[in-house]
Enzyme design. Sequence first.
Site, PDB file in Angstrom:
ATOM      1  N   GLU A  44      -9.664  -1.351   5.662  1.00  0.00           N
ATOM      2  CA  GLU A  44     -10.067  -1.008   6.826  1.00  0.00           C
ATOM      3  C   GLU A  44     -11.431  -1.920   7.344  1.00  0.00           C
ATOM      4  OE1 GLU A  44      -8.268   0.660   8.745  1.00  0.00           O
ATOM      5  OE2 GLU A  44      -7.559   2.330   7.517  1.00  0.00           O
ATOM      6  N   ASP A  71       0.945  -1.125  -0.071  1.00  0.00           N
ATOM      7  CA  ASP A  71       0.029  -0.196   0.097  1.00  0.00           C
ATOM      8  C   ASP A  71       0.739   1.273  -0.036  1.00  0.00           C
ATOM      9  OD1 ASP A  71       0.893  -0.381   2.363  1.00  0.00           O
ATOM     10  OD2 ASP A  71      -1.073  -0.498   3.509  1.00  0.00           O
ATOM     11  N   HIS A 100      -6.911  -4.430  10.537  1.00  0.00           N
ATOM     12  CA  HIS A 100      -6.808  -4.196   8.972  1.00  0.00           C
ATOM     13  C   HIS A 100      -5.608  -4.924   8.565  1.00  0.00           C
ATOM     14  CE1 HIS A 100      -4.437  -0.116  10.182  1.00  0.00           C
ATOM     15  NE2 HIS A 100      -3.519  -1.101   9.722  1.00  0.00           N
ATOM     16  N   ASN A 113      -7.186  -2.609  14.546  1.00  0.00           N
ATOM     17  CA  ASN A 113      -8.765  -2.638  14.234  1.00  0.00           C
ATOM     18  C   ASN A 113      -8.731  -3.888  13.290  1.00  0.00           C
ATOM     19  OD1 ASN A 113      -7.742  -1.828  11.903  1.00  0.00           O
ATOM     20  ND2 ASN A 113      -9.040   0.239  11.740  1.00  0.00           N
TER      21      ASN A 113
END
Length: 241
Positions: free
Chosen positions: A143, A67, A138, A136
């Site tokens: 996400e 990414d 991800h 979280n």
Amino acid sequence: MTIQVFENEEQVALAGAALIAAELLQDPYTVLGLPTGSTPIGIYRELIRMFENGVISFAEASAFNLDEYIGLDPDHEQSYNYFLHENFINHVNFRAENVRLVQGLAVNANEECEQYEQDITDAGGIDLQLLGIGRNGHIGFNEPAAWFEKTTHVVDLAADTIAANSRFFANEDEVPRQAISMGIGTIMDAEKIVLAATGSSKAEAIRAMCKGRIDPACPASILQIHPNVTILLDPAAAALI
Ligand code: F6R
């Protein structure tokens, strides 16, 4: 899903590097998928050491990254292009033409996403994808969401991710709000996946990933159905499983 718990962060790094080295020794043309973040730094350090000692070579290998922030120049100190060069690529012997990092400054981000998918396909697909995991759940910049994004795409970053990543910027306002990320499908297409996580802040995400339902609310949970995934943890990250 094979889960291995090591004594400490250092041992996790050695194990991650060993898995990548084994892949390279078996197939010098290995196509690697590379993450940024704090977690892989020790793995990259150990791979550099093995390269310097003549144990492994990246001369025939290829690399893609997971990414990149949108809007940051590849030379910006917080860009993931910069990070990967500084922490890994510049210290080993990849051929420049075999390193394809997704570009956050591309004129048309959506076209860059399509081109990136094509370039991965043209390289024969990712053989080994290394991953970290967010607090979280991800993976990449995928996400928590209502669905799993399949291919490389533009992402609006979650507030939790912006807050977590603000430690690398002067303040939270400087953290880019968008990124390009490999999709969950891109990641799942990798032949092998190695995910490393350390520290208690990852314990809940690891629990949800390994023991929870497969649910886009925890993007990493999809890894439960990947046929070849190895999870490398320290005791703090493994505390809830
Ligand atoms: C990095 C990435 C992220 C990180 C995750 C964990 O390219 O895609 O998903 O892997 O945020 O980051 P660290 O390792 O800094 O805790």
